[in-house]
Scaffold this motif. Structure first.
Motif, PDB file in Angstrom:
ATOM      1  N   VAL A   1      29.690 -57.719  44.102  1.00 54.29           N
ATOM      2  CA  VAL A   1      30.785 -57.947  43.159  1.00 54.29           C
ATOM      3  C   VAL A   1      30.500 -57.115  41.911  1.00 54.29           C
ATOM      4  O   VAL A   1      29.427 -57.235  41.311  1.00 54.29           O
ATOM      5  N   THR A   2      31.448 -56.266  41.549  1.00 55.03           N
ATOM      6  CA  THR A   2      31.323 -55.460  40.333  1.00 55.03           C
ATOM      7  C   THR A   2      32.456 -55.844  39.388  1.00 55.03           C
ATOM      8  O   THR A   2      33.625 -55.591  39.688  1.00 55.03           O
ATOM      9  N   ASN A   3      32.102 -56.481  38.288  1.00 55.51           N
ATOM     10  CA  ASN A   3      33.112 -56.863  37.302  1.00 55.51           C
ATOM     11  C   ASN A   3      33.324 -55.740  36.300  1.00 55.51           C
ATOM     12  O   ASN A   3      32.382 -55.102  35.844  1.00 55.51           O
ATOM     13  N   GLY A   4      34.577 -55.501  35.972  1.00 50.37           N
ATOM     14  CA  GLY A   4      34.922 -54.364  35.134  1.00 50.37           C
ATOM     15  C   GLY A   4      34.958 -54.663  33.658  1.00 50.37           C
ATOM     16  O   GLY A   4      34.881 -55.815  33.217  1.00 50.37           O
ATOM     17  N   LYS A   5      35.069 -53.598  32.891  1.00 48.97           N
ATOM     18  CA  LYS A   5      35.246 -53.677  31.445  1.00 48.97           C
ATOM     19  C   LYS A   5      36.702 -53.353  31.102  1.00 48.97           C
ATOM     20  O   LYS A   5      37.380 -52.634  31.840  1.00 48.97           O
ATOM     21  N   VAL A   6      37.144 -53.877  29.965  1.00 48.74           N
ATOM     22  CA  VAL A   6      38.504 -53.586  29.517  1.00 48.74           C
ATOM     23  C   VAL A   6      38.568 -52.145  29.014  1.00 48.74           C
ATOM     24  O   VAL A   6      37.752 -51.723  28.190  1.00 48.74           O
ATOM     25  N   LYS A   7      39.541 -51.397  29.518  1.00 46.66           N
ATOM     26  CA  LYS A   7      39.742 -50.003  29.133  1.00 46.66           C
ATOM     27  C   LYS A   7      41.170 -49.820  28.629  1.00 46.66           C
ATOM     28  O   LYS A   7      42.112 -50.329  29.232  1.00 46.66           O
ATOM     29  N   ASP A   8      41.313 -49.076  27.556  1.00 47.44           N
ATOM     30  CA  ASP A   8      42.628 -48.875  26.964  1.00 47.44           C
ATOM     31  C   ASP A   8      42.736 -47.432  26.477  1.00 47.44           C
ATOM     32  O   ASP A   8      42.014 -47.016  25.578  1.00 47.44           O
ATOM     33  N   TYR A   9      43.618 -46.673  27.104  1.00 49.90           N
ATOM     34  CA  TYR A   9      43.795 -45.272  26.742  1.00 49.90           C
ATOM     35  C   TYR A   9      45.115 -45.035  26.020  1.00 49.90           C
ATOM     36  O   TYR A   9      45.657 -43.931  26.003  1.00 49.90           O
ATOM     37  N   GLY A  10      45.662 -46.093  25.421  1.00 46.94           N
ATOM     38  CA  GLY A  10      46.790 -45.936  24.521  1.00 46.94           C
ATOM     39  C   GLY A  10      48.167 -45.937  25.145  1.00 46.94           C
ATOM     40  O   GLY A  10      49.149 -45.656  24.458  1.00 46.94           O
ATOM     41  N   ILE A  11      48.281 -46.265  26.427  1.00 41.74           N
ATOM     42  CA  ILE A  11      49.602 -46.330  27.067  1.00 41.74           C
ATOM     43  C   ILE A  11      50.362 -47.536  26.514  1.00 41.74           C
ATOM     44  O   ILE A  11      49.842 -48.658  26.508  1.00 41.74           O
ATOM     45  N   LYS A  12      51.585 -47.325  26.092  1.00 33.63           N
ATOM     46  CA  LYS A  12      52.402 -48.415  25.544  1.00 33.63           C
ATOM     47  C   LYS A  12      53.645 -48.708  26.371  1.00 33.63           C
ATOM     48  O   LYS A  12      54.329 -49.696  26.119  1.00 33.63           O
ATOM     49  N   ASP A  13      53.921 -47.883  27.354  1.00 36.83           N
ATOM     50  CA  ASP A  13      55.124 -48.032  28.173  1.00 36.83           C
ATOM     51  C   ASP A  13      54.886 -49.085  29.252  1.00 36.83           C
ATOM     52  O   ASP A  13      54.129 -48.866  30.201  1.00 36.83           O
ATOM     53  N   ALA A  14      55.550 -50.240  29.126  1.00 40.74           N
ATOM     54  CA  ALA A  14      55.359 -51.329  30.086  1.00 40.74           C
ATOM     55  C   ALA A  14      55.905 -50.989  31.464  1.00 40.74           C
ATOM     56  O   ALA A  14      55.660 -51.735  32.427  1.00 40.74           O
ATOM     57  N   ASN A  15      56.633 -49.893  31.575  1.00 44.91           N
ATOM     58  CA  ASN A  15      57.119 -49.455  32.877  1.00 44.91           C
ATOM     59  C   ASN A  15      56.153 -48.504  33.571  1.00 44.91           C
ATOM     60  O   ASN A  15      56.371 -48.142  34.721  1.00 44.91           O
ATOM     61  N   ASN A  16      55.111 -48.092  32.861  1.00 42.56           N
ATOM     62  CA  ASN A  16      54.160 -47.133  33.436  1.00 42.56           C
ATOM     63  C   ASN A  16      52.802 -47.805  33.634  1.00 42.56           C
ATOM     64  O   ASN A  16      51.791 -47.397  33.068  1.00 42.56           O
ATOM     65  N   MET A  17      52.800 -48.846  34.453  1.00 48.31           N
ATOM     66  CA  MET A  17      51.599 -49.656  34.613  1.00 48.31           C
ATOM     67  C   MET A  17      50.490 -48.919  35.348  1.00 48.31           C
ATOM     68  O   MET A  17      49.309 -49.121  35.085  1.00 48.31           O
ATOM     69  N   GLY A  18      50.854 -48.046  36.288  1.00 51.86           N
ATOM     70  CA  GLY A  18      49.830 -47.313  37.029  1.00 51.86           C
ATOM     71  C   GLY A  18      48.961 -46.469  36.129  1.00 51.86           C
ATOM     72  O   GLY A  18      47.723 -46.462  36.247  1.00 51.86           O
ATOM     73  N   ALA A  19      49.583 -45.769  35.176  1.00 50.59           N
ATOM     74  CA  ALA A  19      48.822 -44.939  34.243  1.00 50.59           C
ATOM     75  C   ALA A  19      47.977 -45.790  33.307  1.00 50.59           C
ATOM     76  O   ALA A  19      46.857 -45.404  32.933  1.00 50.59           O
TER      77      ALA A  19
END
Length: 341
Positions: A186-204
């Protein structure tokens, strides 16, 4: 014994078994290419309820009780229920837990919740704190749309990068014994945020978190993509999957031949009009508990790495101009030994 491997991974020496799974999906998901892997396909999105939120709760309750029954267990045999969903205060999970007689631990990992709950359930069984635990989650297109985006009645146009929230729920019973697929890492992740604000572009928005967790899993375990028959991200859709596949190469890993995304696989995007693919907690839940689990049982897959991905946003944060943080959790599931043997 210290079970930690590297910085973010734990090795589960006892190999907790996934002794049963259950899935239920809506009509649209039942028309998709994975239809034969789902246990139940609804004819009505409301499932006989008078609201979409109540319908989602009914889906979650159904798969929890079905998975327990398929494992030939009773509710009293389950030591913990791990569950979460997308709705405010995880109400689908809370109200489903109200109707079962099981100690409950509520989670919020957004769409990463299937791998999060499965990882925690496996860790608690491996640690000797439980004999059996249930991991589960759910989502519903209609309840998620009106909470995160716009009322359904508006008929809002959806951009090409938008994804379709899966109406579905999945549950897995984890135990200590039996000849079943088992969890090894089990590998638990860290929160990452690259500044995407478009709620329609969830993949990015979620792709950087997926890349970081996958990279860390390989670094911690010493494994490479060659050690797996299948690597599946949760709900990045076709756009997020392409970003992830390219970015992971910057770390020297090429997953092209074995990498799929649950959100891209669950629908026929062109025929079903879902734009970039599927999303939602139920996306990786039904693909993992259906398609992946059944292929492990049949021997078509011997080693799989599931990385459920989540966007840790809320309407409140979006209204305040916040960007969209992402999270990804990874679970290695195996059955039948070394695929190269």
């Amino acid at each position: 014994m210290n079970k930690r491997v590297g910085n973010q991974t734990v090795r589960l020496e006892s190999k907790p078994r996934i002794i049963s799974t259950a899935t239920i999906v809506g009509p649209k998901e039942g028309e998709g290419p994975l239809r034969d892997y789902f246990d139940t396909i609804l004819q009505d999105d409301l499932n006989g309820e008078d609201s979409y939120e109540k319908a989602e709760k009914s889906l979650l309750y159904s798969v929890i009780t079905a998975a327990i029954k398929k494992a030939n267990l009773k509710e009293q045999d389950i030591n913990y229920l791990f569950s979460g969903d997308l709705l405010n205060q995880i109400i689908s999970s809370n109200y489903a837990a109200r109707d079962v007689d099981i100690p409950f631990i509520g989670l919020y990992g957004a769409c990463s919740t299937m791998a999060e709950s499965l990882g925690l359930a496996s860790m608690i069984v491996d640690g000797g704190f439980a004999n059996h635990a249930v991991a589960s989650t759910s989502s519903h297109f209609s309840s998620a749309e009106r909470q995160f985006r716009a009322p359904l009645e508006m008929g809002s146009q959806r951009p090409p990068c938008a994804q379709w929230t899966v109406t579905g729920s999945g549950a897995a019973v984890v135990g200590t014994e039996g000849n079943f697929p088992y969890v090894t890492y089990v590998t638990n992740g860290k929160v990452k945020d690259y500044g995407i604000k478009d709620a329609n572009n969830m993949g990015a928005a979620m792709a950087p978190a997926a890349v970081d967790t996958i990279k860390q899993h390989f670094m911690d375990t010493g494994r490479t993509p060659d050690d797996y028959d299948l690597i599946a991200t949760g709900d990045l859709g076709k756009i997020g999957r392409k970003i992830t596949a390219e970015l992971i190469k910057d770390y020297g890993y090429n997953m092209d031949n074995i990498y799929i995304d649950c959100g891209e696989e669950i629908y026929d995007a062109e025929k079903q009009g879902v734009n970039a693919g599927g999303s939602g907690c139920g996306c990786s839940a039904v693909v993992a508990c259906g398609y992946i689990y059944k292929n492990l049982l049949s021997g078509n897959i011997k080693k799989a790495l599931l990385i459920s991905t989540g966007a840790l946003m809320s309407p409140t944060a979006s209204y305040q101009g916040e960007s969209i943080p992402g999270i990804a959790h990874a679970v290695a599931i195996e059955f039948g030994g070394d695929k190269n043997e």
